[in-house]
Design a protein around this motif. Structure first.
Motif, PDB file in Angstrom:
ATOM      1  N   LEU A  25      47.809  23.351  35.158  1.00  0.00           N
ATOM      2  CA  LEU A  25      47.192  22.671  34.031  1.00  0.00           C
ATOM      3  C   LEU A  25      47.650  21.215  33.950  1.00  0.00           C
ATOM      4  CD1 LEU A  25      47.546  25.443  31.284  1.00  0.00           C
ATOM      5  CD2 LEU A  25      45.531  24.905  32.689  1.00  0.00           C
ATOM      6  N   VAL A  26      48.869  20.954  34.396  1.00  0.00           N
ATOM      7  CA  VAL A  26      49.421  19.595  34.338  1.00  0.00           C
ATOM      8  C   VAL A  26      49.278  18.892  35.672  1.00  0.00           C
ATOM      9  CG1 VAL A  26      51.527  18.246  33.983  1.00  0.00           C
ATOM     10  CG2 VAL A  26      50.976  20.140  32.443  1.00  0.00           C
TER      11      VAL A  26
ATOM     12  N   LEU B  59      50.010  11.462  26.475  1.00  0.00           N
ATOM     13  CA  LEU B  59      51.184  12.267  26.818  1.00  0.00           C
ATOM     14  C   LEU B  59      51.153  13.610  26.099  1.00  0.00           C
ATOM     15  CD1 LEU B  59      54.106  12.468  28.039  1.00  0.00           C
ATOM     16  CD2 LEU B  59      54.898  11.485  25.880  1.00  0.00           C
ATOM     17  N   GLN B  60      50.873  13.589  24.811  1.00  0.00           N
ATOM     18  CA  GLN B  60      50.856  14.826  24.026  1.00  0.00           C
ATOM     19  C   GLN B  60      49.790  15.788  24.542  1.00  0.00           C
ATOM     20  OE1 GLN B  60      53.056  15.171  21.216  1.00  0.00           O
ATOM     21  NE2 GLN B  60      52.521  17.323  21.494  1.00  0.00           N
ATOM     22  N   GLU B  61      48.603  15.264  24.767  1.00  0.00           N
ATOM     23  CA  GLU B  61      47.473  16.103  25.149  1.00  0.00           C
ATOM     24  C   GLU B  61      47.601  16.651  26.565  1.00  0.00           C
ATOM     25  OE1 GLU B  61      42.644  15.668  25.969  1.00  0.00           O
ATOM     26  OE2 GLU B  61      43.742  14.075  24.910  1.00  0.00           O
ATOM     27  N   ARG B  62      48.126  15.831  27.485  1.00  0.00           N
ATOM     28  CA  ARG B  62      48.033  16.180  28.893  1.00  0.00           C
ATOM     29  C   ARG B  62      49.321  16.727  29.494  1.00  0.00           C
ATOM     30  NH1 ARG B  62      43.185  14.969  30.729  1.00  0.00           N
ATOM     31  NH2 ARG B  62      43.903  15.460  32.838  1.00  0.00           N
ATOM     32  N   ILE B  63      50.462  16.616  28.775  1.00  0.00           N
ATOM     33  CA  ILE B  63      51.712  17.164  29.311  1.00  0.00           C
ATOM     34  C   ILE B  63      52.453  18.009  28.286  1.00  0.00           C
ATOM     35  CG2 ILE B  63      53.983  16.649  30.268  1.00  0.00           C
ATOM     36  CD1 ILE B  63      52.895  14.162  31.534  1.00  0.00           C
TER      37      ILE B  63
ATOM     38  N   LEU C 289      52.581  22.265  28.560  1.00  0.00           N
ATOM     39  CA  LEU C 289      53.847  22.845  29.012  1.00  0.00           C
ATOM     40  C   LEU C 289      54.681  23.409  27.869  1.00  0.00           C
ATOM     41  CD1 LEU C 289      55.107  20.447  31.848  1.00  0.00           C
ATOM     42  CD2 LEU C 289      53.905  22.630  32.045  1.00  0.00           C
ATOM     43  N   GLY C 290      54.193  23.287  26.643  1.00  0.00           N
ATOM     44  CA  GLY C 290      54.939  23.824  25.510  1.00  0.00           C
ATOM     45  C   GLY C 290      56.213  23.079  25.203  1.00  0.00           C
TER      46      GLY C 290
ATOM     47  N   THR D  92      46.065   6.087  23.132  1.00  0.00           N
ATOM     48  CA  THR D  92      47.384   5.481  23.303  1.00  0.00           C
ATOM     49  C   THR D  92      48.172   6.297  24.318  1.00  0.00           C
ATOM     50  OG1 THR D  92      48.460   6.807  21.584  1.00  0.00           O
ATOM     51  CG2 THR D  92      47.352   4.763  20.886  1.00  0.00           C
ATOM     52  N   TRP D  93      49.231   5.694  24.846  1.00  0.00           N
ATOM     53  CA  TRP D  93      50.094   6.417  25.777  1.00  0.00           C
ATOM     54  C   TRP D  93      50.643   7.669  25.121  1.00  0.00           C
ATOM     55  CZ3 TRP D  93      55.425   7.214  25.108  1.00  0.00           C
ATOM     56  CH2 TRP D  93      56.064   7.843  26.178  1.00  0.00           C
TER      57      TRP D  93
END
Length: 461
Positions: free
Chosen positions: A251-252, A175-179, A183-184, A170-171
């Motif tokens: 990383l992002v 979002l959670q995994e990749r940003i 970035l904490g 899901t979006w």
């Protein structure tokens, strides 16, 4: 008075003035910079008795969400999953408008209507993921592609669904995994938490304020769903401005890709060139080669401004500001975020780093240094910070120089990597002794003396 104390007083006074003048029930602000501790300020009441207003209070940030979705799209491009000039239909099975390119959707020039089909803001019901795409058959393409800027929540929502499909989740998961995790940004969430502030509509003619309903955006979530704190959003703004400081390991997203996102694709007003759009980012020029980059956000009962500052004297880097408000009509906050960024460098500029000698230019480039002529105009080539650089003699002092890097295994051919003629080649021509006697930059001839285009020195009789 110490500069730091004076700066904080000016920042706080600006925040308190807007909270009072715009009648904002709760205002939460944060300023991030590379050389100081995080600065925060809250004024007002959260409207949530169990969770008083503080730096950890969460607000809805509305369309600031779009900047996250845009980064996800560019991540997918960098990973080879898509091309920005791909049509939507290359990645999603849609019943209509599949010819719009991803680049056009990111810059709001695809011509999609503003909202999904139906009266979302009247019935307060958003379509789910599948319905959003199915209803493209009933949505309009209100303008031809690339005709002009036309803001579209629908377009960004489609991009979010596309990235989710490519990543196999899901979006929200992507979002959670990749940003958010890299970035904490732990206080940034898709759903409101117990500590969320209440969003209000403030009466225009009295001091009354009524809570606004909160709409789950469903399939439109990639355009406007997120909740966050001013602290998290200031860090995000700093990332958009200076990723090499916030995310040094890329990383992002890489620095070069953020540069690409910040390049203007369109202006938002053809007669007032005071703002534009890059790839998912709003660009607000400030004069003096200073750019504020980020996004504004609006949802019922909430407004947000999240911007980072690029360039300018006194900029310490990673300078980002976030202004989150629990009023849907206090548009004064839109200017406050830019005012805070300006105060930060005016009242407390970054320390000036002392110059110190460095190594000389490599032997193969030393005889390039100094004045050269092309098209009748003088240019100066120099060696600074480990790079060959060039400037037109009449260039404004604040214009960055062109910077060159040798092409591997071709030391006499260099690529322009920044500044004027970025991307073009600089070719060196040497005589029998190895001295550089002529250069070609973007195919234009450069010589040590002023010459006509057919190679005759202007001083010859």
């Amino acid at each position: 008075m110490e500069p730091l104390t004076n700066a904080r007083q000016r920042l706080e006074r600006a925040v308190r003035r807007v909270q009072a003048d715009a009648r904002v029930p709760a205002l939460s602000v944060a300023l991030h910079r590379a050389d100081r501790e995080l600065w925060t300020c809250t004024v007002g009441s959260s409207g949530n008795p169990e969770h008083p207003l503080g730096p950890g209070s969460r607000f809805r940030v509305g369309s600031v969400t779009k900047t996250f979705t845009a980064v996800l799209v560019l991540q997918a491009r960098d990973d080879g999953l898509l091309d920005l000039d791909d049509p939507v239909s290359a990645h999603l099975d849609v019943p209509a408008h599949g010819g719009a390119t991803l680049r056009a959707l990111l810059s709001h020039t695809a011509g999609y209507q503003r909202e999904p089909h139906g009266d979302v803001w009247d019935v307060l019901a958003a379509p789910d993921d599948r319905r959003l795409l199915d209803d493209l058959a009933r949505a309009e393409r209100v303008l031809p592609a690339h005709r002009r800027y036309h803001y579209s929540n629908l377009g960004v929502a489609v991009l979010g669904q596309l990235v989710a499909r490519l990543r196999g989740g899901t979006w929200a998961e992507v979002l959670q995994e990749r940003i958010l995790d890299p970035l904490g940004l732990a206080a940034t969430t898709v759903e409101p938490t117990a500590g969320a502030a209440v969003g209000y509509l403030v009466d225009a003619y009295s001091d009354a304020a009524r809570p606004e309903p909160q709409l789950d955006m469903g399939g439109v979530a990639p355009a406007a769903q997120l909740w966050s704190t001013a602290t998290d959003m200031a860090r995000w703004a700093a990332f958009l401005a200076t990723p090499e400081i916030i995310d040094p390991g890329a990383l992002v997203l890489s620095r070069d890709t953020l540069d690409e996102m910040r390049w203007p694709r369109t202006t938002t007003d053809e007669t007032l060139w005071t703002g534009g759009f890059g790839l998912g980012l709003i660009l607000i020029p400030q004069g003096g080669r200073v750019l504020h980059v980020g996004h504004d956000g609006a949802m019922p009962g909430f407004l947000a401004g999240v911007y980072g500052r690029r360039g300018g004297e006194g900029n310490p880097g990673a300078l980002g500001a976030a202004v989150l408000a629990s009023s849907g009509t206090a548009t004064e906050i839109n200017e406050l975020v830019h005012e805070l960024l300006t105060i930060a460098v005016d009242a407390d500029p970054a320390e000036i780093r002392p110059w110190s000698p460095g190594p000389p230019a490599p032997p193969q480039y030393r005889d390039i240094l100094g004045p050269w002529w092309s098209e009748g105009f003088p240019h100066t080539f120099s060696w600074h910070d480990g790079t060959l650089q060039a400037r037109a003699a009449d260039a404004p002092a604040d214009r960055p120089p062109s910077v060159f890097r040798p092409i591997p295994d071709r030391p006499d051919t260099l690529r322009t990597v920044s500044g004027r003629e970025t991307g073009e080649l600089l070719r060196l021509t040497r005589n029998d002794t190895g001295a550089v006697v002529r250069m070609h930059w973007a195919t234009y001839r450069f010589t040590r003396h002023q010459e006509t285009f057919d190679g005759i020195a202007v001083s010859e009789g």
